[in-house]
Design an enzyme around this catalytic site. Structure first.
Site, PDB file in Angstrom:
ATOM      1  CE  LYS A  40      -4.452  -1.774   1.642  1.00  0.00           C
ATOM      2  NZ  LYS A  40      -5.609  -1.594   2.754  1.00  0.00           N
ATOM      3  CE  LYS A  48     -13.704  -4.376   2.536  1.00  0.00           C
ATOM      4  NZ  LYS A  48     -13.953  -5.011   3.595  1.00  0.00           N
ATOM      5  CE  LYS A  54      -8.962 -11.606  -0.111  1.00  0.00           C
ATOM      6  NZ  LYS A  54      -8.806 -11.188   1.190  1.00  0.00           N
TER       7      LYS A  54
END
Ligand code: AMP
Ligand code: TRP
Length: 333
Positions: free
Chosen positions: A115, A200, A197
């Site tokens: 990130k 969202k 994966k």
């Protein structure tokens, strides 16, 4: 809540709308654990603000995540359901544990590395220290088991290291928690890129199905899901798209993949996809209706999260006091 039951803690961030990955991979398994374990399921709003959240969105989503737990069958009478920010011991214990964690350990967290590479200088300090807050969540309740996906395993390892360090520095205080990976734990993959994966936070809405997607949208997204040119419904690593859809069909219907393979032996992808979509809809529609009912009944939801926070607070405060005492703080009463 009996004394000899093992304790489970888990939580989901209200940082995006939940997908069927969250449903089949996490929430649905929680339902199976509720009789055997003493479970704490939290909506971890403190974690969600490690990245910027629109106030009205996080407020809405927090209630929606809680409603989804309940609508999916997580019984508020059997489990402790609460909102993290309502139990201030989490933030306080997080601080105490921050002072028992090394920067080097946090810098090694792969999620942080990913990130911070993406966001550069504007990455918040909270994003670096959030695994410590997660450790606080878990250790405050002396959890034995923590159901998490693979991406959280490293954070759980850190939790264990922090707990061991605290126990060694002061005296035995925390239980050392284990990850809990359910046997039939479904890992639902991205519909557009089945090597990833389903998440969202993906930029492409066709890559995920939200728990609250309408039947038409579900049909469209499954229809567009990536497959291959082999044209056979076979459970094989060479056909990751088809394999993922088979897994979804399997968890949605409770049938095993061998039976599914046999049933579609002579049928094409169109027929197969149609059935996958309908199976998801059949499973998810009652959940959607319950979520909507619950969101229209704010008083009921409020009674659940207030009651949950009260129970959680009692346990968490006790542990926090113990930590403070061991550290050497003067007792406030
Ligand atoms: P996250 O949405 O990443 O905060 O994850 C919340 C919970 O849902 C964790 O326990 C994850 O393991 C689970 N989860 C999220 N996405 C998936 C997925 N695609 N397949 C299986 N489990 C998932
Ligand atoms: N960090 C987890 C995630 O992003 C959510 C989480 C926060 C959690 N605290 C937790 C999960 C405690 C298990 C136990 O998915």
């Amino acid at each position: 809540m009996s004394e000899d039951k093992k304790v489970i803690f888990s939580g989901i961030q209200p940082s995006g709308n939940l997908t069927i990955g969250n449903y089949f991979g996490a929430i649905k398994n929680w339902v199976k654990l509720q009789d055997k374990y003493d479970c704490y399921y939290c909506v971890v709003d403190l974690h969600a603000i490690t990245v910027r959240q629109e106030p009205k969105d996080i407020r809405r989503r927090t209630l929606e995540v809680l409603a989804t737990y309940i609508a999916s069958g997580v019984d508020p009478e059997k489990n402790t359901l609460f909102i993290q920010s309502h139990v201030s011991a989490h933030a306080e214990a997080g601080w105490l544990l921050n002072c028992n964690t090394y920067i080097g350990e946090l810098n090694r967290m792969t999620q942080f590395k990913d990130k911070s590479q993406r966001y550069g200088e504007s990455v918040s300090a909270g994003l670096l220290t959030y695994p410590v807050l997660m450790a606080a969540d878990i250790l405050l309740y002396n959890a034995d088991l923590v159901p998490v996906g693979n991406d959280q395993k490293q954070h759980l390892e850190l939790t264990r290291d922090i707990a061991n360090r605290f126990n060694n520095t002061y005296s035995p205080t925390f239980k050392i928690p284990d990850p809990y990976i359910p046997k039939e734990g479904a890992r639902i993959m991205d519909l557009q890129n089945p090597s990833k994966k389903m998440s969202k936070s993906s930029d492409n809405p066709n890559s995920y199905i939200l728990i609250m997607d309408t039947p038409d949208i579900i049909r469209k997204k499954i229809n567009r899901a990536v497959t291959d040119s082999l044209g056979v419904v076979k459970y094989s690593d060479d056909q990751p798209g088809v394999k993922n859809l088979m897994n979804i069909l399997s968890v949605a219907t409770g049938r095993n993949v061998n039976d599914i393979e046999k049933e579609y032996e002579k049928l094409g992808y169109a027929e197969f996809k149609k059935d996958v979509a309908e199976a998801i809809i059949r499973e998810i529609e009652p959940v959607q209706n319950k979520v909507k009912d619950l969101l229209n009944n704010k008083e009921y939801l409020e009674s659940i999260y207030k009651n949950g926070a009260e129970k959680a607070n009692y346990v968490a405060r006790k542990m926090l006091s113990k930590m403070q005492r061991k550290i050497g703080f003067v007792a406030s009463r």
